[in-house]
Design a protein around this motif. Structure first.
Motif, PDB file in Angstrom:
ATOM      1  N   LEU A 550       0.833  -1.215   0.000  1.00 22.60           N
ATOM      2  CA  LEU A 550       0.000   0.000   0.000  1.00 22.60           C
ATOM      3  C   LEU A 550       0.862   1.258   0.000  1.00 22.60           C
ATOM      4  O   LEU A 550       0.496   2.263  -0.621  1.00 22.60           O
ATOM      5  N   THR A 551       1.992   1.205   0.688  1.00 25.69           N
ATOM      6  CA  THR A 551       2.906   2.352   0.642  1.00 25.69           C
ATOM      7  C   THR A 551       3.404   2.575  -0.772  1.00 25.69           C
ATOM      8  O   THR A 551       3.507   3.721  -1.244  1.00 25.69           O
ATOM      9  N   TYR A 552       3.696   1.474  -1.468  1.00 23.48           N
ATOM     10  CA  TYR A 552       4.156   1.601  -2.855  1.00 23.48           C
ATOM     11  C   TYR A 552       3.049   2.178  -3.741  1.00 23.48           C
ATOM     12  O   TYR A 552       3.304   3.016  -4.610  1.00 23.48           O
ATOM     13  N   ILE A 553       1.799   1.719  -3.524  1.00 26.25           N
ATOM     14  CA  ILE A 553       0.668   2.256  -4.301  1.00 26.25           C
ATOM     15  C   ILE A 553       0.503   3.750  -4.040  1.00 26.25           C
ATOM     16  O   ILE A 553       0.312   4.553  -4.967  1.00 26.25           O
ATOM     17  N   ALA A 554       0.584   4.133  -2.749  1.00 27.78           N
ATOM     18  CA  ALA A 554       0.450   5.551  -2.401  1.00 27.78           C
ATOM     19  C   ALA A 554       1.564   6.376  -3.045  1.00 27.78           C
ATOM     20  O   ALA A 554       1.318   7.483  -3.558  1.00 27.78           O
ATOM     21  N   ASP A 555       2.783   5.850  -3.060  1.00 29.98           N
ATOM     22  CA  ASP A 555       3.898   6.572  -3.685  1.00 29.98           C
ATOM     23  C   ASP A 555       3.684   6.730  -5.184  1.00 29.98           C
ATOM     24  O   ASP A 555       3.990   7.784  -5.766  1.00 29.98           O
ATOM     25  N   CYS A 556       3.166   5.681  -5.832  1.00 29.99           N
ATOM     26  CA  CYS A 556       2.913   5.768  -7.275  1.00 29.99           C
ATOM     27  C   CYS A 556       1.856   6.819  -7.580  1.00 29.99           C
ATOM     28  O   CYS A 556       2.005   7.629  -8.513  1.00 29.99           O
TER      29      CYS A 556
END
Length: 678
Positions: A550-556
């Motif tokens: 989810l952190t990666y999704i938020a960063d994207c």
């Protein structure tokens, strides 16, 4: 009143009337007799029947004369044609007779050919059957040869080749041989042949276990000697170098100094322990779906071996059953302690190698139970023997034996680090399957637990005069490798998420705002929940995997708004991103992980500033620190620049005015002093 004149019918008149009723019309396909009615009625009305009949008769006679004239002129031709026809008929009759005769002759000849053809076909069929029989017999011979070679392979110890040969027989393509009773009988005998292979490889492993049992003392003795040599060498070096006096054997300094001269107690000039019989047996049992049977047999055998090491200390019926193979007398003789500790060392060196090289075959829990039982019984036996001992030299010899024993097992710490932890770390690099990494994590947890038990046991065995608690470096090494494994899971998940984002197809300048999330997110969430929930790891690790994803999704998503890839966008696009975030947060609540929604805080706050026109509020330092602490000024400035660029390309005055406002706001955000919220 003058008399009425009767109508006179002439030849032309009669012909005309007959033409009208189509009696004389050659083009007419039917006789229109209905027209006779008016003519006959008129004849009767005028009472001229006789005159009309005479006229008709005269017409008939005239036509007959014409016909006779025509026939008289063509009579000879007709006669000639008839004569010709009779001649043709005679020739035709003769030809029919010839054809009939020829047909009878051909039939007689053809009948003979048919019989010969039938005989030829029967001969070919017989030859084909013989060829098929020969092929079948040759196939039988080849199969029998394979079966015969299976026995030779088993005798030669080539168990895997023998098993593969049986599989080749069972998986033969369908042929005429497949339908024979011989082949069906052969297939029914395959389980028996597999059992023979299984029995042979089991016997080979039993023989290997016997050799291992006999060599355990030698392995332990070599390990103790190696440790004593290592201790003497290090003591000599410490005496020469004052800087090394605080470093003991097994320390990082000592390991680095002599890392190239490590002694392998299982493979050296004096002893070579070959684990091939065990590996081959595991391979065969795995192929036969019987690995659980082998594991139970191996575990029982090693427990029985454990029972042969120490004299019994029976406290319950269960202990009595588990230790029924004891052969040494009781009480424990202190003179035999060095040999006992060497055998124990050799036993667990072998077990550690089996754990390292056979994956999940050996139960880590079972090895730990064996260790706990051995240490407990050894401690009790030594304590009981020392109670009866009066010679101080005996106490000294016991101390020296136990010190050598402890230091030898401490050297296993280096073995755990180099041959297990580091090997697992190297395997992680080439592993791209999440389930395999999850299994690695589970194995590492078992090794961590084993290290903790080993530390506790070694500390209990250490002499009270030396004091202190033993700390194994392998514990921290396993923790590092475990962290790398969790990071590897996060990396693989992020790589898959990139593929989903490539399918996102966002419109960054839409004319309206969406009311539903992007379609790709449905598939993304379904994949993520399916994969992470299927991993056989702790819930805390699953939570960490979800958080990383989810952190990666938020960063994207944040990179879409504040990164360099998207040159411009409008407020509708920002709103659509928040719709997607709402969907993701709802899904997190649905699966019971709503606490992870905090990863979207920065994205939400950054997007809300231009949507709510609160840039001026953000520029106030106090508000920025209290309400927008997670918002990075650099990303917000980039977002405002993209909005300004979009508005500047529109033609209406209101949009251009709004674009100029965004440009000034971006400049103001950019002037925030360096280092703050970047």
């Amino acid at each position: 009143m003058p008399p009425r004149r009767r109508t006179q019918f002439t030849q032309e008149h009669i012909d005309q009337q007959l033409q009208q009723i189509h009696l004389l019309d050659p083009a007419s396909s039917s006789e229109n007799l209905e027209q006779l009615g008016p003519i006959i009625r008129q004849i009767h009305a005028n009472r001229q029947q006789e005159a009309y009949l005479r006229t008709v008769q005269a017409l008939i006679d005239s036509k007959d004369a014409e016909i006779e004239k025509i026939c008289s002129e063509n009579y000879q031709d007709f006669i000639s044609s008839v004569s010709t026809l009779f001649t043709v008929k005679s020739y035709t009759d003769k030809m029919k007779e010839s054809i009939a005769s020829l047909d009878d002759s051909v039939a007689k000849i053809g009948g003979g050919l048919v019989e010969k053809k039938r005989a030829l076909l029967q001969t070919k069929k017989t030859a084909a059957n013989m060829d098929e029989a020969i092929d079948t017999l040759q196939a039988c011979l080849r199969v029998l040869d394979v079966v015969d070679r299976v026995g030779e392979m088993v005798k030669a110890g080539r168990y895997w080749s023998a098993l593969r040969s049986l599989e080749d027989i069972q998986n033969m393509p369908s042929t005429s041989l497949s339908q024979t009773a011989f082949f069906q009988h052969l297939l029914s005998s395959l389980p028996s042949l597999r059992s023979q292979i299984k029995d042979a490889v089991t016997a080979s492993m039993k023989q290997w276990l016997l050799e291992i049992r006999n060599n355990s003392t030698e392995v332990g003795r070599l390990a103790v000697e190696s440790m004593e040599t290592r201790t003497r060498r290090w003591r000599s070096k410490r005496e020469k170098d004052p800087l090394l006096r605080m470093s003991r054997v097994g320390s990082a300094v000592e390991l680095i100094t002599y890392e190239k001269t490590e002694f392998n107690v299982l493979n050296n000039e004096k002893l070579q322990v070959d684990f091939k019989p065990l590996f081959e047996c595991i391979h065969i049992y795995t192929s036969l779906d019987s690995l659980n049977d082998l594991q139970r047999s191996y575990q029982a055998d090693r427990k029985a071996c454990r029972g042969c090491v120490l004299p019994p200390l029976v406290h319950s019926q269960a202990d009595c059953q588990a230790q029924s193979d004891l052969i040494l007398p009781t009480p424990l003789r202190l003179a035999s302690l060095p040999a006992l500790t060497q055998e124990i060392s050799g036993f667990f060196i072998v077990e550690s190698h089996v754990l390292e090289t056979t994956g999940t075959f050996r139960s880590q829990k079972d090895v730990e139970e064996l260790w706990d039982a051995l240490v407990g019984r050894l401690s009790s036996a030594i304590e009981e023997a020392l109670h009866r001992e009066q010679d101080p030299e005996a106490f000294l010899r016991v101390k020296e034996s136990l010190l050598s024993f402890i230091m030898t097992l401490e050297s296993l710490d280096n073995l755990l680090i180099k041959h297990i932890s580091e090997a697992v770390g190297q395997r992680l690099v080439g592993t791209s399957t999440l389930t395999q990494i999850a299994q690695i994590i589970t194995n590492l947890e078992h090794f961590q637990a084993a290290c903790a038990e080993l530390q506790r046991s070694l500390t209990n065995l250490r002499s009270s005069q030396r004091g202190g608690i033993i700390r194994l470096n392998a514990t921290s090494s396993f923790q590092t490798t475990l962290s790398r494994s969790l990071g590897r899971i996060a990396g693989l998940i992020s790589s898959k998420l990139d593929q989903f984002f490539e399918l996102s197809e966002y419109d960054w300048t839409p004319k309206s705002r969406e009311t539903s999330p992007s379609m790709y997110l449905y598939e993304l969430v379904n994949w993520l929940t399916t994969v992470v929930d299927s991993l056989v790891i702790k819930e805390s690790y699953k939570d960490e995997a979800y958080k990383g994803a989810l952190t990666y999704i938020a960063d994207c998503l944040m990179n879409f708004l504040g990164g360099r890839d998207i040159p411009m966008l409008n407020e509708n696009a920002i709103s659509n991103i928040l719709i997607d975030v709402d969907f993701l947060e709802d899904e997190l609540k649905r699966i019971g992980r709503g606490h992870l929604a905090s990863v979207f805080t920065e994205l939400r706050l950054t997007a809300s500033i231009p949507l709510n026109n609160t840039v001026q509020e953000y520029l106030v330092s106090g508000n920025r620190q209290s309400s927008y602490a997670v918002v990075k000024a650099k990303r917000l400035q980039a977002l405002l620049d993209k909005l300004a660029k979009y508005g500047s390309q529109l033609r209406d005055a209101a949009s251009r005015e709004q674009a100029e406002k965004r440009r000034k706001e971006a400049d103001a955000v950019g002037r925030i002093f360096p280092g703050e919220n970047r």
